[in-house]
Design an enzyme around this catalytic site. Structure first.
Site, PDB file in Angstrom:
ATOM      1  N   ASP A  53      19.797  48.454  33.927  1.00 53.82           N
ATOM      2  CA  ASP A  53      19.883  48.850  32.522  1.00 53.82           C
ATOM      3  C   ASP A  53      21.348  48.658  32.110  1.00 53.82           C
ATOM      4  OD1 ASP A  53      20.245  50.247  30.156  1.00 53.82           O
ATOM      5  OD2 ASP A  53      18.825  51.828  30.669  1.00 53.82           O
TER       6      ASP A  53
ATOM      7  N   LYS B  84      21.358  50.688  20.793  1.00 60.90           N
ATOM      8  CA  LYS B  84      22.761  51.061  20.962  1.00 60.90           C
ATOM      9  C   LYS B  84      23.678  49.902  20.524  1.00 60.90           C
ATOM     10  CE  LYS B  84      21.166  54.889  22.855  1.00 60.90           C
ATOM     11  NZ  LYS B  84      19.723  54.789  22.919  1.00 60.90           N
TER      12      LYS B  84
HETATM   13  C1  LIG Z   1      21.166  53.938  29.173  1.00 62.03           C
HETATM   14  C2  LIG Z   1      19.963  54.107  28.294  1.00 62.03           C
HETATM   15  N1  LIG Z   1      18.839  53.439  28.584  1.00 62.03           N
HETATM   16  C3  LIG Z   1      17.719  53.561  27.841  1.00 62.03           C
HETATM   17  C4  LIG Z   1      17.697  54.398  26.738  1.00 62.03           C
HETATM   18  C5  LIG Z   1      16.413  54.518  25.943  1.00 62.03           C
HETATM   19  O1  LIG Z   1      16.519  53.745  24.792  1.00 62.03           O
HETATM   20  P1  LIG Z   1      15.680  54.029  23.458  1.00 62.03           P
HETATM   21  O2  LIG Z   1      16.161  55.320  22.899  1.00 62.03           O
HETATM   22  O3  LIG Z   1      15.983  52.827  22.609  1.00 62.03           O
HETATM   23  O4  LIG Z   1      14.242  54.102  23.856  1.00 62.03           O
HETATM   24  C6  LIG Z   1      18.838  55.099  26.385  1.00 62.03           C
HETATM   25  C7  LIG Z   1      18.822  55.981  25.204  1.00 62.03           C
HETATM   26  O5  LIG Z   1      19.737  56.757  24.963  1.00 62.03           O
HETATM   27  C8  LIG Z   1      20.008  54.957  27.187  1.00 62.03           C
HETATM   28  O6  LIG Z   1      21.138  55.648  26.915  1.00 62.03           O
END
Ligand SMILES: Cc1ncc(COP(=O)(O)O)c(C=O)c1O
Length: 386
Positions: free
Chosen positions: A174, A199
């Protein structure tokens, strides 16, 4: 000559019938055919004609192709959110009897998905510390999943080392915290790189989205037509268009996010009230991994103020410019106390295992003038002394 990152991000013109400078937005659920023969050809994949937006859409495709280039992969799939991307990837890779190893400290909903949902499907789940992989003796995991830098302790995991150690596993990274501007996990042996496009990729806090990129085109095709289409967590073309617009300025924004975070760290490091700062490379922390796999320390930092959590709460409450909010990568500087917000489902001893405390404060540096951010933080320090 190979084009540079920002040129690639700006000149994304894969499907454009009318020479529009900007990416056209196809707000349509379906596409029509002139004859049953052309419908038949599209349905049997003899042509690439668009059929239905849950399967494919030119604006979404534009986003997927752009992210593939920026992440140095062969192809990508866009999802309705980062969690859509994470759940889609894990469900596509794992089946009954398989096992997954995830780094202990990952985003809260990813943690819940892996810990609570995967075991319901007969998948064996292990959490471990990927910073010290030699302590993990079993190498037979189908999937290894992690984020780097970690949240909110900003520790770095060596992608190359993990990929080499678990050479028979599918390595999923990620990359939300770094964005492809600062880090390309596929270059270091990862098999799949994903993002919460909510983000930095979109960058304006006005959209939810997710992306998944791989060098394996067949996997991406299967993910799209064997998982996403059936689960239905498809991104809206409008959201894809907003993210494409955001990508055009990603390089400029990331430079400013990094500069502002560095200036905040510099300011905090001179305050007697500050006990600890978490930021990649700060005081030499993780310097070797930072140098190897990142092109900057990023826009997120955490810190601790002396005393109990009440002082941290008082500090945060007294700020006027910084907004108390989850999420990150927006134009506004955001501040939060993870133990009371994003990580509230964890016990204090879990937080210690993740490498931070209940009083740790996290900041996502925005794009404002850093002097104004620091002025607001000074207000916070004045307030806790009253
Ligand atoms: C590192 C990370 N991965 C995944 C996500 C999940 O993303 P989403 O809120 O777009 O579903 C977040 C959300 O804050 C995150 O900080």
């Amino acid at each position: 000559m190979k084009k540079h990152f920002e040129t690639e991000a700006i000149h994304t013109e894969f499907y454009n019938e009318n020479n529009a400078i900007n990416n056209p937005l196809y707000l349509t659920s379906s596409f029509y055919f002139n004859t049953i023969k052309s419908a038949d050809d599209a349905f049997s994949f003899k042509t690439n004609d668009y059929v239905y937006t849950r399967g494919n859409n030119p604006t979404i495709r534009e986003l997927e192709k752009t992210v593939s280039i920026l992440e140095k992969g062969e192809d990508s799939v866009a999802f309705s959110s980062g969690m859509g991307a994470i759940s889609g990837v894990l469900m596509s890779l794992l089946e009954h009897g398989d096992s997954i190893l995830a780094h202990t400290n990952i985003y809260g909903s990813s943690h819940s998905f892996i810990k609570e949902i995967l075991p319901k499907y007969g998948i064996d789940v292990t959490f471990g510390d990927l910073k010290n992989i030699s302590n993990i003796k079993n190498k037979k995991y189908k999937v290894v999943f992690f984020e780097t830098p970690t949240n909110p302790s900003l520790e770095l995991i060596d992608i190359e080392k993990v990929s080499e150690y678990f050479s028979n596993s599918t390595i999923v990274v990620d990359n939300t915290f770094s964005s492809p501007y600062l880090q390309n996990p596929l270059d270091y042996g990862a098999d799949i790189v994903l993002h919460s496009a909510t983000k930095y990729l979109s960058g304006h806090g006005d959209v939810l989205g997710g992306t998944v990129t791989s060098k394996d085109k067949d996997y991406i095709n299967k993910l799209k037509f064997g998982t996403l289409c059936e689960y239905g967590s498809v991104i809206s073309p409008f959201n894809a268009w907003l993210i494409l617009r955001g990508l055009k300025t990603l390089h400029l924004r990331m430079e400013r996010h990094c500069l502002n975070a560095e200036k905040i760290v510099e300011f905090l490091s001179q305050r007697k009230e500050v006990e600890k700062i978490y930021y990649p490379g700060f005081e030499g922390e993780n310097a070797d991994v930072l140098k190897k796999q990142m092109r900057g320390s990023g826009g997120i930092l955490s810190f601790e103020i002396s005393g109990e959590i009440d002082r941290s709460i008082k500090f945060v409450n007294s700020l006027k410019l910084l907004k108390i909010s989850v999420s990150l990568g927006d134009t506004e500087t955001l501040i939060q106390i993870p133990s009371m917000m994003t990580h509230r489902s964890f016990l204090n001893e879990d937080l210690e295992k993740f490498g931070f405390k209940n009083k740790t404060i996290r900041i996502s540096a925005g794009l404002e003038n850093y002097e104004d951010i620091i002025f607001d933080l000074e207000r916070g320090f004045k307030n806790i002394e009253q």
